[in-house]
Each structure stands twice: as C-alpha cells, then as structure tokens.
Scaffold this active site. Structure first.
Site, PDB file in Angstrom:
ATOM      1  N   ASP A  81      47.132 -86.950   8.405  1.00 11.64           N
ATOM      2  CA  ASP A  81      47.401 -88.170   8.105  1.00 11.64           C
ATOM      3  C   ASP A  81      47.761 -88.923   6.959  1.00 11.64           C
ATOM      4  O   ASP A  81      48.213 -89.864   6.506  1.00 11.64           O
ATOM      5  CB  ASP A  81      47.348 -89.084   9.426  1.00 11.64           C
ATOM      6  CG  ASP A  81      48.026 -87.978  10.363  1.00 11.64           C
ATOM      7  OD1 ASP A  81      49.497 -87.585  10.160  1.00 11.64           O
ATOM      8  OD2 ASP A  81      48.298 -89.019  11.856  1.00 11.64           O
ATOM      9  N   ASP A 111      54.226 -81.681  11.818  1.00 14.67           N
ATOM     10  CA  ASP A 111      54.125 -82.628  11.177  1.00 14.67           C
ATOM     11  C   ASP A 111      53.957 -82.875   9.967  1.00 14.67           C
ATOM     12  O   ASP A 111      53.128 -83.787   8.961  1.00 14.67           O
ATOM     13  CB  ASP A 111      53.798 -83.942  11.996  1.00 14.67           C
ATOM     14  CG  ASP A 111      54.429 -83.587  13.779  1.00 14.67           C
ATOM     15  OD1 ASP A 111      54.755 -83.050  13.772  1.00 14.67           O
ATOM     16  OD2 ASP A 111      54.150 -85.245  13.578  1.00 14.67           O
TER      17      ASP A 111
END
Length: 507
Positions: free
Chosen positions: A159, A227
């Site tokens: 992330d 994602d």
C-alpha cells in the site's frame, strides 16, 4: 521473465540532480501538473458542458470547509498528527481515526493538497470569496504529512502508493519539496522489494485472516489483490524521475499478470489471487471484501478500471486501455437506476443493501481518463460517452449521498481592531479577522468556530469498507476518507483537462 532488481538509490544520476529536475506529465491520475500552470489557467472548457449543479457540488465551499475544519483541529497540538481519519460513525458521521502506518493514512492529507492545488493553480480573480490563504493551506498540508514520510520505509505491505503518493506527488509538483521527492523514491523501492520474479507480481498481503480462511505462511502463499493496480503509479513515477527503468518494468509485468489472472472471461474481477510461490501459478481465487468468491465486488472493479487506465497513461500499451474499457463497460452495465453502485454487483438487492460511493468515485476518475485517452481519436464519440457516464454517476452520488450539513467560511472580525500608531490608519491597514467556519446545526441555529461539534465531517456518505459475510468486522453506510479523496481528485482532473472554466465557479 523479469528478475527482481537490487533495491537501492539509482546511480544513473546524482540524487541532488534529480531533486531539481522539472516534473514531467504522464497519464496518471496523480501526474505532475506544475509546468502547465499558466496554460491551464487560460484554457477554456472543452467538450460538452458539465451541468452547473455538478460543478457547484464538486467545487463547493462546504466541501472545502469540511476538510479545513477537520485539519485545523490538529493545528493546536504540540506535535503533528500521528492518527489519521478513515471512516465515520453512523450516528453523527464523526471520523474514526487509524494509526499513521495504516494504509489509508495518505488520503486525508492528499485531499488537503488537492484543495491547495485548486488555490495555487486554478484560482481566478472572479473567485474572490472567503477561503483559506494558500500559505495557511500549505502549512496544514505539511503539518499533516510530517509523520508520514517514515512510511516510505515500510516493506511489509503493497500500500505504499496509497500511503505516500496522494500527498507527496502534489508536494513535489506544487513546491518541488525535496523531502517529498525522496519519500516517493524510497517508497517505490520499498514497494519494488515485494516483487517476485517467479510469480511475476508484487506481493500484496503477507497474511490474510477471515472467519472462513487463514493465510499465515508467506513461504507457501503469495497473495495479490486487484487493489494493487493503484500502487503501480508510484513505480512509474519513480522510474520517470530517477531513470531506473527496472521500476517501470516491474509495474508493467505486474499489470500483465493481473490482466491475465484477476479478470474473468465476462470482464468481472477477482479480488484475491493466491499464487504458488514455487511455480508462480494461481492456486486459488477468492474474495476478502465482496459477497462471494465468484461475485463482482464493486470497488475491486473500480480499482481495476482506474489502475489499468493509469498504467495505460504511462505506457500507451493499447491492451491496458482495452482492459480498462471492458471493466468500465461491465461496471456501467451493472449500475442501478440511480447510478450509485451497490457494494457488490452480485449480492442480493434489498432495501437496506449497502451502496459504495467510494467505488463510484474511483470509477468516475477512471472514466475521465478514458475520455482523455479517446477524445482526440476516431473514437471521440465513445470518449464523450464515458465522460457522460462519469457525470451520471457523480450526479447520483451528490444527489443522494452528499452529507447534509453545509459549513461555510467566515471572517471573525471581533479581534481585528488593535491599537495603532499613528491612530488614523485606514481599515485596509488594520489586521484582518480570523478565518472561521459557520454551519447550520440540527436545531437550525448557527454555530461558529474551528471545532463545530457533531456535524458530518465527510463530504460523502454511503460508502462500504467491507461487507463480506466472513470478514472479522463489517462496515457499511458511512463516510470514508478515500471516497472524499477521489471526489476531490475528480474535480481537479476536470480542471486540469480544461473541462471546467474556473471563472464559472463560485469558490
């Protein structure tokens, strides 16, 4: 097959040289915009006009005031923030905060930087209302990001793009912030360290737990989520600015792997693919946030649309454009009458079924990039179609899911009169009043100040973090920091592309 690179500062150029290099523009939603500043200010709107009601919502004083008011609460602290807004409670729509190393920490300061960008790059003499001074905004942006630079060294998550890029790319493009530049480059190498040459992908999660399954041994399982497509932007950016092409190659190879294994024949997306570490082949495909393993989780589909469009912007590889179009067409075909997606396109629809405005706003950004890619080609009609759909989705969101409170900026002049010498100074030479926020409360009265109590702190509601039946915890129907971030990003993208004339805006 690409091999994992050695991770370190590239030796092709001295770091000091790259720090002053002029930023370059590419197709990313986070691209550098600074060098086109004067041209953008002069540019008139292109294409079909965007309805004024949507412009009023996208660039509302209320949205700016909500961001400002949440940010200002931390200004009196003895140290910069270490906790960052993520989602709101359902009762009062007040923010719940997470630690600075949580994956969503970059979105709120990212929204502040988008607000600053509007002031610095897109302000007009016609927009003369009360608003934060750019220097005040810049200070808040820096205050909220002082403690986030350390996240660039984290290597146990994919992330890094979400945690660093939303604010650091703007800090660099707007102010040539050298610390932001260094954090972007360092974060890119931290992310690249998660690439595996056998799997041809970046590892997303090391472990994953639900009430239904547990993956706790990274030596056996290699988990990749859709994602992750959004974090490739960071690698492309760093490759462009450092000259280290291995970062770009990793991003492209990862995108090709997701293109092959995350997308079903019907153009819906899997959320998670688990690869065999030894063979590099998929072992299983399942969901962590959707309705079921074979369903189409709405935000996963939206991550795919925007992620593949960003990748196309950097590479101009037509296969990525084609993939993004197919995912977008599927997304649009599943929309309900009001154009606001349910949290999962295959979940049973009942009166209380959750929507997901975050999926809506991410998709809108992807659709606008589709418009940008196609508008000057023989498919200009298709381009306008994608822009129109984006505005339909936006209209559904702002009509049904904008939070009701409407804070506005105000100048408190009660303390602006001070003793002067000589005593006959004109009003213009006296101190200006303090910027405050006024909001109509639930009883209909007015409350003024920097901390206004319990009114909705997010711009949007109707978001869903996770409604999976077997999730450790389920969240739905709330405000969400990245729903607001992509709402703000959409507005700035439209300004950058000349689709909005700043002189038509009341902000």
């Amino acid at each position: 097959m690409i091999m994992a690179p050695s991770i370190g500062v590239p030796s092709k150029r001295p770091l000091e040289e790259t720090l002053v290099k002029s930023p370059a523009v590419n197709g990313s939603a986070h691209q550098d915009y600074g060098h086109q500043r004067s041209k953008t200010r002069q540019r008139r709107s292109e294409g079909k006009a965007i309805p004024q009601a949507l412009l009023n919502a996208l660039y509302s004083e209320s949205a700016a005031a909500k961001l400002w008011n949440v940010a200002y609460k931390a200004l009196g602290s003895v140290e910069p923030p270490t906790l960052y807004p993520e989602y709101t409670d359902k009762k009062d729509f007040q923010y719940i905060y997470r630690a600075l190393d949580f994956w969503t920490s970059g979105f709120f300061p990212g929204s502040l930087y988008l607000l600053l960008e509007r002031q610095v790059r897109f302000s007009s003499t016609a927009n003369s209302g009360v608003k934060p001074h750019p220097l005040q905004l810049q200070h808040l942006c820096q205050w909220w990001t002082v403690n986030l630079h350390q996240n660039a060294t984290i290597k146990n998550t994919h992330d890094l793009g979400f945690m660093i890029a939303p604010w650091a790319m703007k800090a660099w493009s707007l102010h040539q912030d050298s610390q932001a530049y260094c954090s972007l480059v360092l974060a890119a190498y931290s992310l690249a360290s998660r690439f595996d040459a056998r799997v041809q992908s970046l590892r997303s999660w090391d472990v994953c737990y639900t009430k239904r399954y547990s993956y706790d041994d990274p030596s056996k399982d290699f988990l990749v989520i859709i994602d992750n497509m959004l974090n490739l932007d960071l690698l492309f950016w760093a490759a462009k600015h450092t000259g280290d092409n291995s970062l770009r190659e990793i991003a492209i190879v990862h995108a090709k792997t997701s293109q092959k294994h995350h997308i079903r024949p019907d153009n819906t997306t899997y959320h998670v693919v688990n690869f065999d570490v030894e063979t590099g082949l998929p072992k299983s495909k399942f969901t962590n946030q959707g309705y079921s393993d074979e369903s189409c989780w709405a935000r996963g589909q939206s991550w795919g649309i925007l992620g593949f469009m960003q990748t196309y912007g950097w590479t101009q590889d037509p296969s990525f454009l084609d993939t993004a179009r197919k995912l977008a067409d599927l997304f649009v075909s599943k929309l309900p009458e009001d154009n606001v997606p349910y949290w999962d396109f295959d979940a049973p629809v009942e009166e209380a079924s959750p929507r997901d405005t975050s999926a809506a706003m991410v998709t809108c950004c992807g659709l606008v990039l589709l418009y940008k890619a196609l508008k000057d080609t023989e498919e200009s009609i298709a381009a306008q179609h994608y822009l129109d759909i984006a505005m339909r989705i936006l209209n559904g969101v702002v009509t049904n899911y904008m939070t009701p409170s409407t804070p506005r900026f105000k100048v408190d002049t009660s303390a602006s009169t001070v003793p002067t010498y000589p005593e006959n100074l004109s009003e213009e030479q006296q101190q200006h009043g303090m910027l405050t926020v006024t909001v109509e409360n639930l009883q209909g009265g007015l409350t003024t100040g920097h901390s206004l109590g319990k009114y909705a702190e997010t711009i949007l509601t109707g978001a869903t973090i996770n409604n999976y039946e077997f999730a450790p915890r389920r969240w739905s129907d709330h405000g969400l920091v990245y729903a607001d971030y992509y709402f703000m990003l959409l507005g700035n993208m439209l300004l950058e592309m000349g689709l909005v004339d700043v002189n038509d805006l009341d902000w």
